[in-house]
Motif scaffolding. Structure first.
Motif, PDB file in Angstrom:
ATOM      1  N   GLU A   1      -9.584   7.988  -6.816  1.00  0.00           N
ATOM      2  CA  GLU A   1      -9.694   6.536  -6.693  1.00  0.00           C
ATOM      3  C   GLU A   1      -8.798   6.048  -5.557  1.00  0.00           C
ATOM      4  OE1 GLU A   1      -8.975   2.490  -9.376  1.00  0.00           O
ATOM      5  OE2 GLU A   1      -9.163   4.456 -10.356  1.00  0.00           O
TER       6      GLU A   1
ATOM      7  N   GLU B   1      -8.026   2.552  -2.800  1.00  0.00           N
ATOM      8  CA  GLU B   1      -8.258   1.189  -2.326  1.00  0.00           C
ATOM      9  C   GLU B   1      -7.623   1.060  -0.954  1.00  0.00           C
ATOM     10  OE1 GLU B   1      -7.169  -3.465  -3.518  1.00  0.00           O
ATOM     11  OE2 GLU B   1      -6.888  -1.851  -4.978  1.00  0.00           O
TER      12      GLU B   1
ATOM     13  N   GLY C   1     -11.530   9.731  -1.128  1.00  0.00           N
ATOM     14  CA  GLY C   1     -12.801   9.359  -1.736  1.00  0.00           C
ATOM     15  C   GLY C   1     -13.756  10.534  -1.849  1.00  0.00           C
TER      16      GLY C   1
ATOM     17  N   PRO D   1      -4.382   8.003  -8.169  1.00  0.00           N
ATOM     18  CA  PRO D   1      -4.997   6.905  -7.412  1.00  0.00           C
ATOM     19  C   PRO D   1      -4.084   6.456  -6.265  1.00  0.00           C
ATOM     20  CG  PRO D   1      -5.082   6.492  -9.779  1.00  0.00           C
ATOM     21  CD  PRO D   1      -4.179   7.666  -9.585  1.00  0.00           C
TER      22      PRO D   1
ATOM     23  N   ALA E   1     -13.234  12.445  -4.903  1.00  0.00           N
ATOM     24  CA  ALA E   1     -13.378  11.640  -6.119  1.00  0.00           C
ATOM     25  C   ALA E   1     -12.037  11.109  -6.624  1.00  0.00           C
ATOM     26  CB  ALA E   1     -14.090  12.434  -7.219  1.00  0.00           C
TER      27      ALA E   1
ATOM     28  N   HIS F   1      -2.565   1.058 -12.928  1.00  0.00           N
ATOM     29  CA  HIS F   1      -2.453   2.516 -13.092  1.00  0.00           C
ATOM     30  C   HIS F   1      -1.164   2.980 -13.756  1.00  0.00           C
ATOM     31  CE1 HIS F   1      -6.162   3.162 -10.951  1.00  0.00           C
ATOM     32  NE2 HIS F   1      -5.758   2.317 -10.036  1.00  0.00           N
TER      33      HIS F   1
END
Length: 335
Positions: free
Chosen positions: A302, A304, A297, A273, A300, A333
């Motif tokens: 993750e 932010e 993204g 992530p 797939a 995480h």
């Protein structure tokens, strides 16, 4: 004394197994030591060691005030590079009574156009202490700088630091959980931790793989089409050229390392992530971070993306509000 062969290797457009390269280098350390160059310390001068946050304004990480009970183990040797450079890091830890059991760790990587910066300048020491105040074992890393070293020396060094933290001696010494190691960086350090996160594939708990990446203001797409699309400044094109040992503005065919050194070129679904922070109008184009977020993204992964107003750069945007968001991401995480 750990000696690394430098981890230099031919890279393809697909991710390399950087963790395997680090492990192999460690395994042959005894052999490599017979052929090493004279040892030399990495000791940036005062100008080189300065922060990438210009001026004296109290912004970003400078608004953090550490408590007196945080612990710092300074100038720990984590490797010797193939050119004889002794590489060191600082470890910042929570107070001795703060947390029982094993802890998550975060490798902290300073910025400075790949040509300056230091783990222990006031701003990056504050980053290290802030991460420790959040309960992490923080390892603030020095790496070789341009012009004495060019790509891939810097990513080799950062990868070696992660591998060093996973050695049994360090796991025991600092109480680290090897499955809970993340990375944080800003500016050039943001580039390096993004590359660290996207290189390699498979398990995130071995070698130099990391379980989470948080980066601020990183120039993460160094190919000419990306720099052109983002209307990158001559300044940015110049420092990228120096880092890659290419003429500024060279086509990718003449500078293949530009793609090799771009995190956007290595994304795959096994990546950890990401948290990406960027200011709207800063020196590194916002489109760099937006493209990385979109690429992650699409695979797939993750991700932010936090876009903040203004022109501040790197840890200059790491104010209390953004620190809370980054810390929440790392805790989510890494535990």
């Amino acid at each position: 004394m750990t000696r690394l062969s430098g981890l230099r290797r031919g890279r393809r457009r697909r991710p390399v197994r950087i963790a395997l390269a680090v492990s192999a280098a460690l395994a042959v350390a005894a052999v490599a030591s017979a052929f090493h160059q004279p040892l030399r310390e990495l000791d940036p001068n005062a100008r080189q060691a300065s922060s990438e946050v210009a001026g004296n304004e109290i912004i970003g990480i400078r608004t953090f005030e550490p408590s007196a009970d945080l612990r710092v183990d300074a100038d720990l040797e984590y490797a010797v590079a193939d050119d004889g450079t002794i590489l060191t890091l600082d470890v910042c830890r929570p107070a001795a009574s703060a947390i029982a059991g094993t802890k998550a760790a975060v490798v902290s990587v300073h910025g400075g156009s790949w040509a300056r910066g230091d783990k222990a300048n006031a701003d990056w020491r504050n980053v290290c202490l802030w991460l420790a105040s959040e309960g992490f074992v923080a390892a603030s890393v020095n790496y070789r700088l341009v012009p004495d070293a060019v790509y891939p020396a810097q990513i080799d060094d950062v990868a070696a630091a992660v591998a060093w933290l996973r050695e049994p001696a360090q796991l025991e010494r600092f109480g680290i959980d090897p499955a809970r190691i993340g990375a944080f960086g800003g500016s050039a350090g943001g580039h390096l931790v993004s590359l660290l996160g996207t290189l390699g594939e498979g398990s995130l708990d071995a070698g130099s793989r990391v379980a989470a990446v948080a980066e601020l203001s990183g120039p993460v797409g160094l190919g000419l089409p990306e720099l052109d699309a983002d209307a990158a400044s001559e300044w940015l094109r110049g420092i990228v050229g120096e880092f890659l040992a290419c003429e500024p503005g060279a086509a990718d065919e003449a500078c293949p390392q530009a793609i090799d050194a771009s995190a956007t070129a290595h994304v795959d679904p096994t990546d950890p992530p990401f948290f990406i922070g960027h200011a709207e109008s800063e020196v590194v184009p916002l489109a760099q971070s937006q493209r990385l977020a979109d690429t992650l993204g699409a695979s797939a992964v993750e991700v932010e993306l936090a876009v903040v107003p203004g022109e501040a750069h790197s840890i200059g945007i790491l104010d209390e509000g953004l620190r809370e968001r980054v810390a929440a991401f790392l805790h989510a995480h890494l535990g």
